[in-house]
Design an enzyme around this catalytic site. Structure first.
Site, PDB file in Angstrom:
ATOM      1  N   CYS A 177     -21.002 -14.360 -24.981  1.00 36.43           N
ATOM      2  CA  CYS A 177     -20.648 -14.612 -23.587  1.00 36.43           C
ATOM      3  C   CYS A 177     -21.849 -15.037 -22.749  1.00 36.43           C
ATOM      4  CB  CYS A 177     -20.025 -13.367 -22.969  1.00 36.43           C
ATOM      5  SG  CYS A 177     -18.711 -12.649 -23.960  1.00 36.43           S
ATOM      6  N   HIS A 217     -21.280 -10.173 -14.505  1.00 31.64           N
ATOM      7  CA  HIS A 217     -20.487 -10.590 -15.662  1.00 31.64           C
ATOM      8  C   HIS A 217     -19.030 -10.205 -15.398  1.00 31.64           C
ATOM      9  CE1 HIS A 217     -19.915 -11.974 -19.688  1.00 31.64           C
ATOM     10  NE2 HIS A 217     -19.526 -10.804 -20.155  1.00 31.64           N
ATOM     11  N   HIS A 267     -12.371 -15.386 -18.026  1.00 30.29           N
ATOM     12  CA  HIS A 267     -13.576 -15.295 -18.855  1.00 30.29           C
ATOM     13  C   HIS A 267     -13.587 -16.472 -19.826  1.00 30.29           C
ATOM     14  CE1 HIS A 267     -16.871 -14.037 -21.132  1.00 30.29           C
ATOM     15  NE2 HIS A 267     -16.555 -12.793 -21.413  1.00 30.29           N
TER      16      HIS A 267
END
Length: 647
Positions: A281, A437, A475
């Site tokens: 990520c 995040h 995401h």
């Protein structure tokens, strides 16, 4: 003196819209904008979604040819734009009521001979010994299977357990903008993202390239898991099981570094440094780190950095779901105490730092064009901000490979230390914000907020604003930090921080004492933003991004006011070109750059010399001079041999 990496262009697309012109950012703070900016945002999205069109000179028209003005577009299409951007129910039909195509292995007990007709070409290459085959005609045969056990795969439709994602705006298809032939979706998005970045920069790429040694240009781009849709490795890996043939393109186009390869080969024509760093990520920040280090060292003067991820496929979603990482329908319903017969609230699926149950998968492509500050001043490039540092650290010993660890304390601590040295204590404490995040998992809300709390406490920060843009766009895996970065650039330009609209109440286990959470957009004049990423496997990264105003102050300090004044004069035509590009894009006119088969060179055309290589079509040769920091043994070795001969 180290070179300062400045951002001179940005482009891409995610669930909120186009990156250039801050369109996607404006969609996330829409309620805070003035009426005219709201209207231009909505009409631009309507054009992107092909709800309206124009040839550039005539008025807007709907799909039937009826003329419309901006006010009519907003009145007619506003709700449709709002409903079909950002996170929403997956619009692919296979995620609907009919379910996802699948096969279920079964063993049949045949009590009497089974007879069936089939095309000859559909027979297995190796027939079971017990089968009896009789030819019916040139194309068809009759097969008799004796009684006994018969292994088969039964086709079925499996209901999707996850029906929400951050998809690109409905109606926008990047592959339709250029001659795409069986390209994976992620690569089509990369072509669009890089083209949007160049258009927004206002720079003429050929002119820029001609003033540089070709090796002073670099591209660092990739994604977190390659291209796993049917046109890439997804189709390749299931070809045997699905009965489909593998194609010659699926293997090469599936590689994770292919976005960089596509940009070099078909968009930029670059022969400079290239690569792709995978960091789960945190992939965007990992590539950004390489790019800025190359510029700071002086090895490169122009670097394009980016990622493109298209993970909304049944297989990838199922993989994350079985990990317990995704917010599936049943969990969302349980969270909201809804009946199992009621649809989940798909647009509110992602809830960073609130009571939540998992992340929402998304697709996105984000690219930025970096230059050293000296070249930016020489060319008159616009400066959207600067990136003095990106820090990456691992977690050390871990209980689980997917569990968070300690590396993020180090990365954020280093970024804050650098910000304090550049900005000073007061600015750090009162004019910076965090781009979290913020995945919307129970574990993330606790662990990431604790990182923020500890670093805030250590630096005397008492009310640190927190942005979590995944609440809007989901995401996007390796592109997630790219979504965060371009959102931060939007905040610098417009003076608003996106709120977390799905945050009704901060969860009890969030360390919120020194953090400022807000649901609605917050007016905030920022000097810097911290882009934070926590990736599977312990891939932690934090980037420090400075605002355009702070960057300009640094440039005055580094180059003097006269150089800045001259730069502003040279910048005017660049800004005009950028505005013209954005105006066209707002009317649905996109310039996807794709130069297949143009200027192809294979070697014999080169002019190879000891100290340089000339390349046809490139104004400057490639210098072969390289720095040798180790000293030379050549002459000393020859002198030593000569002395020994005399003795």
């Amino acid at each position: 003196m180290s070179q300062l990496p400045v951002i001179v262009g940005m482009g891409g697309v995610n669930a909120a819209g186009r990156t250039s012109g801050h369109q996607a950012f404006r969609r996330t703070v829409l309620s805070a904008l003035d009426a005219d900016t709201q209207a231009s945002t909505l009409t631009g999205l309507a054009a992107m979604m092909r709800l309206v069109n124009t040839d550039g000179s005539s008025p807007w028209q709907d799909t039937s040819g009826q003329s419309l003005d901006a006010e009519q577009i907003v009145a007619r299409y506003q709700q449709q734009v709002l409903d079909h951007t950002l996170i929403r129910r997956i619009e692919d039909p296979m995620f609907g009521a009919d379910g996802i195509p699948a096969n279920r292995p079964a063993q049949l007990s045949i009590e009497a001979p089974l007879v069936f007709h089939v095309r000859r070409r559909q027979l297995p290459e190796q027939l079971p010994e017990t089968w009896q085959v009789r030819e019916l005609d040139r194309r068809h045969v009759e097969v008799t299977v004796p009684p006994g056990q018969f292994d088969v795969s039964l086709p079925e439709r499996r209901g999707a357990q996850v029906r929400t994602a951050g998809q690109l705006p409905s109606g926008f298809e990047p592959s339709s903008l250029y001659r795409s032939v069986h390209h994976p979706r992620g690569l089509s998005m990369a072509i669009f993202g890089a083209s949007d970045c160049l258009g927004q920069s206002g720079l003429d790429w050929e002119t820029l390239r001609d003033r540089l040694d070709p090796d002073e240009i670099a591209v660092y781009a990739g994604n977190s898991i390659g291209q796993l849709d049917d046109a890439g490795w997804g189709g390749l890996l299931k070809s045997y099981a699905s009965g489909n043939r593998a194609t010659s393109k699926q293997m090469p186009l599936g590689y994770g570094q292919m976005p960089a390869d596509f940009l070099n080969a078909y968009v930029l024509g670059s022969v400079g440094a290239t690569g792709a760093v995978q960091g789960a990520c945190a992939t965007f920040l990992y590539n950004l780190r390489v790019g800025i280090e190359e510029i700071k060292s002086g090895r490169r003067r122009v670097v394009m950095v980016g990622t493109a991820d298209a993970p909304i496929t049944p297989e990838i979603i199922e993989g994350f779901r079985t990990m317990g990482a995704l917010a599936d329908d049943d969990s969302l319903k349980a969270l909201d105490a809804l009946s199992l017969l009621t649809d989940a609230d798909y647009q509110r699926a992602c809830r960073p730092f609130a009571r939540n149950c998992g992340f929402t998968i998304a697709e996105a492509s984000q690219f930025v064009l970096l230059m050293d500050d000296g070249l930016a001043l020489e060319t008159g490039a616009q400066i959207l901000g600067s990136v003095p540092g990106v820090f990456t650290n691992a977690d050390g010993w871990k209980r689980s490979i997917s569990a968070p660890g300690i590396g993020n304390y180090i990365t954020l601590g280093k970024a804050v230390s650098l910000a304090r040295d550049i900005l000073g204590e007061e600015s750090l404490r009162t004019r910076t914000f965090l781009h979290a995040h913020g995945t919307s998992t129970p574990k993330n809300r606790t662990t990431e907020s604790h990182v923020f709390h500890q670093v805030a406490t250590a630096n005397g920060i008492t009310s640190w604003p927190v942005v979590a843009v995944k609440a809007f766009v989901g995401h996007s895996q390796g592109s997630a930090a790219g979504d965060q970065l371009v959102s931060a650039l939007g905040s610098f330009a417009h003076g608003w921080l996106p709120g977390i609209p799905t945050l009704d109440v901060v969860a009890d286990d969030v360390h919120a004492e020194r953090l400022q959470f807000f649901a609605e957009p917050l007016a905030f004049e920022a000097d810097a933003a911290f882009i934070n990423a926590k990736g599977f496997g312990g891939n932690n990264a934090t980037g420090l991004v400075l605002s355009p105003s702070v960057t300009e102050r640094l440039l005055v300090q580094r180059h003097g006011q006269a150089a800045i004044d001259a730069w502003k004069d040279r910048r005017e035509p660049i800004l005009e070109a950028s505005r013209n590009y954005e105006a066209g894009a707002d009317r649905g006119h996109f310039q996807a750059l794709y130069r297949f088969g143009q200027g192809v060179l294979e070697g014999p055309e080169l002019s190879v010399e000891a100290d340089q290589i000339g390349i046809p079509g490139y104004a400057q040769p490639v210098s072969l001079a390289v720095e040798n920091p180790f000293g030379s043994l050549g002459d000393a070795h020859r002198d030593s041999d000569h002395t020994n001969d005399e003795q």
